[in-house]
Design a protein around this motif. Structure first.
Motif, PDB file in Angstrom:
ATOM      1  N   VAL A  92       0.834  -1.204   0.000  1.00 27.17           N
ATOM      2  CA  VAL A  92       0.000   0.000   0.000  1.00 27.17           C
ATOM      3  C   VAL A  92       0.869   1.255   0.000  1.00 27.17           C
ATOM      4  O   VAL A  92       0.618   2.198  -0.762  1.00 27.17           O
ATOM      5  CB  VAL A  92      -0.966  -0.008   1.214  1.00 27.17           C
ATOM      6  N   ASN A  93       1.910   1.260   0.820  1.00 20.93           N
ATOM      7  CA  ASN A  93       2.812   2.424   0.860  1.00 20.93           C
ATOM      8  C   ASN A  93       3.526   2.620  -0.471  1.00 20.93           C
ATOM      9  O   ASN A  93       3.725   3.753  -0.915  1.00 20.93           O
ATOM     10  CB  ASN A  93       3.810   2.296   2.006  1.00 20.93           C
ATOM     11  N   GLY A  94       3.908   1.526  -1.113  1.00 18.67           N
ATOM     12  CA  GLY A  94       4.545   1.613  -2.426  1.00 18.67           C
ATOM     13  C   GLY A  94       3.596   2.165  -3.474  1.00 18.67           C
ATOM     14  O   GLY A  94       3.971   3.013  -4.286  1.00 18.67           O
ATOM     15  N   LEU A  95       2.357   1.692  -3.451  1.00 23.49           N
ATOM     16  CA  LEU A  95       1.353   2.205  -4.387  1.00 23.49           C
ATOM     17  C   LEU A  95       1.069   3.680  -4.127  1.00 23.49           C
ATOM     18  O   LEU A  95       0.938   4.464  -5.070  1.00 23.49           O
ATOM     19  CB  LEU A  95       0.062   1.387  -4.276  1.00 23.49           C
ATOM     20  N   ARG A  96       0.991   4.053  -2.866  1.00 28.50           N
ATOM     21  CA  ARG A  96       0.760   5.455  -2.511  1.00 28.50           C
ATOM     22  C   ARG A  96       1.892   6.326  -3.053  1.00 28.50           C
ATOM     23  O   ARG A  96       1.653   7.400  -3.604  1.00 28.50           O
ATOM     24  CB  ARG A  96       0.653   5.610  -1.002  1.00 28.50           C
ATOM     25  N   ALA A  97       3.132   5.844  -2.924  1.00 26.07           N
ATOM     26  CA  ALA A  97       4.279   6.609  -3.426  1.00 26.07           C
ATOM     27  C   ALA A  97       4.210   6.758  -4.937  1.00 26.07           C
ATOM     28  O   ALA A  97       4.475   7.833  -5.481  1.00 26.07           O
ATOM     29  CB  ALA A  97       5.592   5.927  -3.011  1.00 26.07           C
ATOM     30  N   LEU A  98       3.817   5.678  -5.633  1.00 26.83           N
ATOM     31  CA  LEU A  98       3.689   5.755  -7.083  1.00 26.83           C
ATOM     32  C   LEU A  98       2.584   6.723  -7.492  1.00 26.83           C
ATOM     33  O   LEU A  98       2.755   7.520  -8.429  1.00 26.83           O
ATOM     34  CB  LEU A  98       3.384   4.368  -7.663  1.00 26.83           C
ATOM     35  N   LEU A  99       1.474   6.685  -6.781  1.00 24.77           N
ATOM     36  CA  LEU A  99       0.380   7.620  -7.078  1.00 24.77           C
ATOM     37  C   LEU A  99       0.800   9.054  -6.820  1.00 24.77           C
ATOM     38  O   LEU A  99       0.470   9.951  -7.589  1.00 24.77           O
ATOM     39  CB  LEU A  99      -0.853   7.265  -6.248  1.00 24.77           C
ATOM     40  N   ASN A 100       1.535   9.275  -5.741  1.00 23.21           N
ATOM     41  CA  ASN A 100       2.022  10.613  -5.437  1.00 23.21           C
ATOM     42  C   ASN A 100       2.981  11.111  -6.510  1.00 23.21           C
ATOM     43  O   ASN A 100       2.976  12.304  -6.842  1.00 23.21           O
ATOM     44  CB  ASN A 100       2.678  10.663  -4.065  1.00 23.21           C
TER      45      ASN A 100
END
Length: 105
Positions: A92-100
């Motif tokens: 989830v944190n990795g996906l959040r970073a990619l979205l950011n």
């Protein structure tokens, strides 16, 4: 096998020459003397509960969830679930970073 055997064997397998971890390093990390840890591994005496808990915490903090499952087999489902939860959180944190990054671009 009794608990002393299981604990000693589990620690022994995680020390040099099986890994890069030296007994002195582990002893320092858990707050005991290297000789105390050596005596425990040789099963010459029981480890104090504080050092035992610190040992478990050390290996878990290093991502070695198999240590606690090996020493306390009844906890295996709980340990597996915790590991899966942490892996999901990393995802989830990795996906959040990619979205950011996409938002910033």
């Amino acid at each position: 096998m009794n608990f002393k055997n299981v604990f000693g064997n589990a620690v022994r397998r995680r020390l040099h020459p099986h890994t890069n971890l030296r007994i002195e390093q582990l002893a320092g990390a858990i707050g005991c003397h290297a000789e105390t840890l050596k005596n425990t591994i040789r099963e010459e005496h029981n480890m104090q509960s504080d050092y035992g808990a610190a040992t478990v915490n050390f290996f878990v903090s290093q991502g070695d969830y198999s240590f606690i499952a090996e020493v306390f087999p009844a906890t295996t489902p709980l340990v597996q679930r915790r590991k899966e939860d942490e892996q999901a959180l990393q995802l989830v944190n990795g996906l959040r970073a990619l979205l950011n990054q996409g938002v910033a671009a």
